[in-house]
Design a protein around this motif. Sequence first.
Motif, short mmCIF file in Angstrom:
data_model
loop_
_atom_site.label_atom_id
_atom_site.label_comp_id
_atom_site.label_asym_id
_atom_site.label_seq_id
_atom_site.Cartn_x
_atom_site.Cartn_y
_atom_site.Cartn_z
N PRO A 29 59.96 9.40 -0.28
CA PRO A 29 58.97 9.35 -1.34
C PRO A 29 59.29 10.31 -2.48
N GLY A 40 56.48 5.74 -2.63
CA GLY A 40 57.64 5.43 -1.80
C GLY A 40 57.53 4.05 -1.18
N GLY A 116 59.43 0.56 -2.12
CA GLY A 116 59.32 1.59 -3.15
C GLY A 116 59.51 1.05 -4.56
#
Length: 127
Positions: A29, A40, A116
Amino acid sequence: MHESSLAAPGGRGWRAAARVNGVDHADRPTELITDQLWHGGCPVDFGWVRNTGIAVVLDLAEAYPSADQIDGLMYLKAPLADGDELPHPELTLGIARPVADLVGAGHAALVHCTFGRKAPAARAQPR
């Protein structure tokens, strides 16, 4: 699934699968606001989430973690399908408002999607 260990900022550990269903996993993340907001992809390392002090998870992925994984977290689920077009701003802002309110009240949050890639697009919506 191949497991790798990556170092996160501040020495906090992050464990993530390198590939999921033939697609490279998103990086660990990204911290957008220091100690407050990250984004993320999957799979989420919920141990890292807790160790980082994250209390809120906004899950935009189409996968579902077990109840044990999210126990004790403020967990909001709003799966968004991948596509070429962004969802309508009213939808994304409606999903984002509760998270923004919780971050404003002092809770750290992770916004994540499958790989993500949706979370940054959702942030790009006009205000």
